[in-house]
Design a protein around this motif. Sequence first.
Motif, PDB file in Angstrom:
ATOM      1  N   ILE A  12      17.384 145.183  15.932  1.00 17.94           N
ATOM      2  CA  ILE A  12      17.773 145.029  14.525  1.00 17.94           C
ATOM      3  C   ILE A  12      19.002 144.136  14.416  1.00 17.94           C
ATOM      4  CG2 ILE A  12      16.823 147.278  13.938  1.00 17.94           C
ATOM      5  CD1 ILE A  12      19.656 148.379  13.832  1.00 17.94           C
ATOM      6  N   LYS A  13      19.257 143.652  13.205  1.00 15.19           N
ATOM      7  CA  LYS A  13      20.373 142.736  12.971  1.00 15.19           C
ATOM      8  C   LYS A  13      21.724 143.458  13.046  1.00 15.19           C
ATOM      9  CE  LYS A  13      18.484 141.613   9.052  1.00 15.19           C
ATOM     10  NZ  LYS A  13      18.202 141.005   7.720  1.00 15.19           N
ATOM     11  N   THR A  14      22.763 142.685  13.306  1.00 18.77           N
ATOM     12  CA  THR A  14      24.128 143.209  13.322  1.00 18.77           C
ATOM     13  C   THR A  14      25.033 142.292  12.505  1.00 18.77           C
ATOM     14  OG1 THR A  14      24.774 141.990  15.322  1.00 18.77           O
ATOM     15  CG2 THR A  14      23.806 144.191  15.627  1.00 18.77           C
ATOM     16  N   ALA A  15      26.178 142.820  12.111  1.00 21.94           N
ATOM     17  CA  ALA A  15      27.168 142.034  11.374  1.00 21.94           C
ATOM     18  C   ALA A  15      28.508 142.747  11.446  1.00 21.94           C
ATOM     19  CB  ALA A  15      26.740 141.830   9.924  1.00 21.94           C
ATOM     20  N   LYS A  16      29.593 142.005  11.178  1.00 17.44           N
ATOM     21  CA  LYS A  16      30.924 142.611  11.123  1.00 17.44           C
ATOM     22  C   LYS A  16      31.612 142.209   9.828  1.00 17.44           C
ATOM     23  CE  LYS A  16      33.186 138.939  13.840  1.00 17.44           C
ATOM     24  NZ  LYS A  16      33.995 138.680  15.054  1.00 17.44           N
ATOM     25  N   LEU A  17      32.490 143.076   9.362  1.00 16.32           N
ATOM     26  CA  LEU A  17      33.231 142.799   8.136  1.00 16.32           C
ATOM     27  C   LEU A  17      34.185 141.624   8.348  1.00 16.32           C
ATOM     28  CD1 LEU A  17      34.148 146.435   7.037  1.00 16.32           C
ATOM     29  CD2 LEU A  17      32.217 145.049   6.270  1.00 16.32           C
ATOM     30  N   PRO A  18      34.395 140.786   7.324  1.00 17.41           N
ATOM     31  CA  PRO A  18      35.257 139.600   7.465  1.00 17.41           C
ATOM     32  C   PRO A  18      36.741 139.909   7.283  1.00 17.41           C
ATOM     33  CG  PRO A  18      34.290 139.622   5.295  1.00 17.41           C
ATOM     34  CD  PRO A  18      33.705 140.819   6.017  1.00 17.41           C
ATOM     35  N   ILE A  19      37.209 140.963   7.915  1.00 17.36           N
ATOM     36  CA  ILE A  19      38.601 141.378   7.725  1.00 17.36           C
ATOM     37  C   ILE A  19      39.580 140.295   8.165  1.00 17.36           C
ATOM     38  CG2 ILE A  19      40.352 143.065   8.426  1.00 17.36           C
ATOM     39  CD1 ILE A  19      38.195 145.160   8.572  1.00 17.36           C
ATOM     40  N   GLY A  20      39.310 139.660   9.319  1.00 13.78           N
ATOM     41  CA  GLY A  20      40.222 138.659   9.857  1.00 13.78           C
ATOM     42  C   GLY A  20      40.424 137.456   8.966  1.00 13.78           C
ATOM     43  N   GLU A  21      39.534 137.230   8.027  1.00 14.21           N
ATOM     44  CA  GLU A  21      39.671 136.087   7.124  1.00 14.21           C
ATOM     45  C   GLU A  21      40.665 136.368   5.992  1.00 14.21           C
ATOM     46  OE1 GLU A  21      35.892 134.888   5.671  1.00 14.21           O
ATOM     47  OE2 GLU A  21      35.010 134.583   7.671  1.00 14.21           O
ATOM     48  N   TYR A  22      41.041 137.632   5.838  1.00 15.32           N
ATOM     49  CA  TYR A  22      41.888 138.007   4.695  1.00 15.32           C
ATOM     50  C   TYR A  22      43.205 138.659   5.094  1.00 15.32           C
ATOM     51  CZ  TYR A  22      37.699 137.081   1.966  1.00 15.32           C
ATOM     52  OH  TYR A  22      36.612 136.472   1.392  1.00 15.32           O
ATOM     53  N   MET A  23      43.285 139.233   6.293  1.00  6.54           N
ATOM     54  CA  MET A  23      44.521 139.884   6.713  1.00  6.54           C
ATOM     55  C   MET A  23      44.588 139.962   8.227  1.00  6.54           C
ATOM     56  SD  MET A  23      43.841 143.955   6.020  1.00  6.54           S
ATOM     57  CE  MET A  23      43.777 143.735   4.241  1.00  6.54           C
ATOM     58  N   LYS A  24      45.794 140.140   8.717  1.00  8.15           N
ATOM     59  CA  LYS A  24      46.007 140.352  10.150  1.00  8.15           C
ATOM     60  C   LYS A  24      46.255 141.833  10.371  1.00  8.15           C
ATOM     61  CE  LYS A  24      48.048 135.792  11.043  1.00  8.15           C
ATOM     62  NZ  LYS A  24      49.261 135.061  11.512  1.00  8.15           N
ATOM     63  N   MET A  25      45.535 142.371  11.340  1.00  9.12           N
ATOM     64  CA  MET A  25      45.670 143.786  11.630  1.00  9.12           C
ATOM     65  C   MET A  25      46.774 144.008  12.656  1.00  9.12           C
ATOM     66  SD  MET A  25      43.418 145.227   9.685  1.00  9.12           S
ATOM     67  CE  MET A  25      43.105 146.860  10.371  1.00  9.12           C
ATOM     68  N   SER A  26      47.410 145.188  12.586  1.00  8.65           N
ATOM     69  CA  SER A  26      48.441 145.553  13.556  1.00  8.65           C
ATOM     70  C   SER A  26      47.774 146.016  14.835  1.00  8.65           C
ATOM     71  CB  SER A  26      49.311 146.669  12.980  1.00  8.65           C
ATOM     72  OG  SER A  26      48.530 147.840  12.798  1.00  8.65           O
ATOM     73  N   SER A  27      48.559 146.546  15.759  1.00  7.88           N
ATOM     74  CA  SER A  27      48.007 146.993  17.042  1.00  7.88           C
ATOM     75  C   SER A  27      47.029 148.147  16.853  1.00  7.88           C
ATOM     76  CB  SER A  27      49.139 147.430  17.981  1.00  7.88           C
ATOM     77  OG  SER A  27      49.912 148.445  17.383  1.00  7.88           O
ATOM     78  N   SER A  28      47.195 148.887  15.741  1.00  6.38           N
ATOM     79  CA  SER A  28      46.299 149.996  15.467  1.00  6.38           C
ATOM     80  C   SER A  28      45.084 149.484  14.702  1.00  6.38           C
ATOM     81  CB  SER A  28      47.019 151.072  14.640  1.00  6.38           C
ATOM     82  OG  SER A  28      46.137 152.128  14.309  1.00  6.38           O
ATOM     83  N   GLN A  29      44.223 148.768  15.405  1.00  3.09           N
ATOM     84  CA  GLN A  29      43.084 148.132  14.752  1.00  3.09           C
ATOM     85  C   GLN A  29      41.903 149.093  14.656  1.00  3.09           C
ATOM     86  OE1 GLN A  29      42.165 144.297  16.337  1.00  3.09           O
ATOM     87  NE2 GLN A  29      44.275 143.604  16.299  1.00  3.09           N
ATOM     88  N   VAL A  30      42.088 150.134  13.868  1.00  5.01           N
ATOM     89  CA  VAL A  30      41.033 151.127  13.700  1.00  5.01           C
ATOM     90  C   VAL A  30      40.893 151.505  12.228  1.00  5.01           C
ATOM     91  CG1 VAL A  30      41.224 152.122  16.005  1.00  5.01           C
ATOM     92  CG2 VAL A  30      42.663 153.003  14.165  1.00  5.01           C
ATOM     93  N   LEU A  31      39.670 151.826  11.827  1.00  7.53           N
ATOM     94  CA  LEU A  31      39.392 152.326  10.493  1.00  7.53           C
ATOM     95  C   LEU A  31      38.519 153.562  10.616  1.00  7.53           C
ATOM     96  CD1 LEU A  31      38.471 149.034   8.566  1.00  7.53           C
ATOM     97  CD2 LEU A  31      40.661 150.226   8.556  1.00  7.53           C
ATOM     98  N   THR A  32      38.704 154.502   9.712  1.00  7.89           N
ATOM     99  CA  THR A  32      37.836 155.669   9.709  1.00  7.89           C
ATOM    100  C   THR A  32      36.490 155.284   9.107  1.00  7.89           C
ATOM    101  OG1 THR A  32      38.697 156.330   7.552  1.00  7.89           O
ATOM    102  CG2 THR A  32      39.760 157.279   9.502  1.00  7.89           C
TER     103      THR A  32
END
Length: 345
Positions: free
Chosen positions: A254-274
């Motif tokens: 099946i297909k995969t994709a990732k959210l375009p977070i890097g295009e809008y903000m820089k994440m800190s070392s805690s690169q996790v989301l619930t």
Amino acid sequence: MAAATENDDNDSLANHLKPDSEPAPVNLSPPPPAEEKPLSKNAQKKQLKQQRYEAKKAEKKAQEKEHKRKEGERKHKEWEETLANATEEERLKLIESRRSLRKERMEKRSEEKEKKMERLTKAKEIGQNIVIDVDFAHLMSESEISSLVQQIMYCYAVNGRSSSPCHLWLTGVQGEMSTQLDRLPGFEKWFIEKESRCYIEAMADRKENLVYLTADSETILEDLDPKDIYIIGGLVDRNRFKGITMNKAQEQGIKTAKLPIGEYMKMSSSQVLTVNQVLEILVKFLETRDWKTSFFTVIPQRKRTGVDPVVDCSKPEPLSEEHQEEDDLLERKKVCVEAPLESGS
């Protein structure tokens, strides 16, 4: 076929297919104990930091609960004193006024629930389908499953209050995961699809529309296609199982994709989301059709660096103060072990 059920109880928080062919089996067995490596010093430090963070949140929650209790006692005492110092006529007027306000609140709550059910019913018919894949429960401890159940609870609350909700699915619901979900007050009335089968079986005739969201994908999700079904991996502490969601999707074809977070903000070392944050990002995008608004509304400041990439300021700003207060309330109530960035592995 999963049965859609309605929820009348969980608003207080924050506030079919027949397979055309047999899918190929996917091997998701946990690695044998002999292959498990001890945590590195860096991993131990991160684990200790997470434990301290969770302890601090639990302490803060207990303090807020105690403050709420004392505030309730104070208001009750004030009310009793007001009645005691009032004349009989004044006392009757105060009581009648209070009854009227209570009746008005109940009528408003009933109206809001009715509108919510209308939105969720419409979402089931023509809305975006989003799946939370909980087929990884056998890889998690009982406490990790409990954390995931809490995240699912917030997913449902956020989706229910949205002006453009999705149609939410839980797939792979078995064993301890099913047991803990059934313990949630009012879960049997949730307007949600609950499937014991994996999505690849339950949605076999729509396999070409399945899209697994994982940070390991090379495909960036530019928009949400109403025909597609987006899958969020429900796995807590997946650092033990690097790449598991990507591998699962590839094996299933099946297909995969990732959210375009890097295009809008820089994440800190805690690169996790619930899991609930990923779901809320998708729901915000359904409301605004704008990734910037979705990311900056949902992702906490502590997960971002001090400087973000320059973005198009002509796009809509974050949601209203009322919605932001609701988001902050949910954030204060969460006591969850976090899942990785973009719900990937």
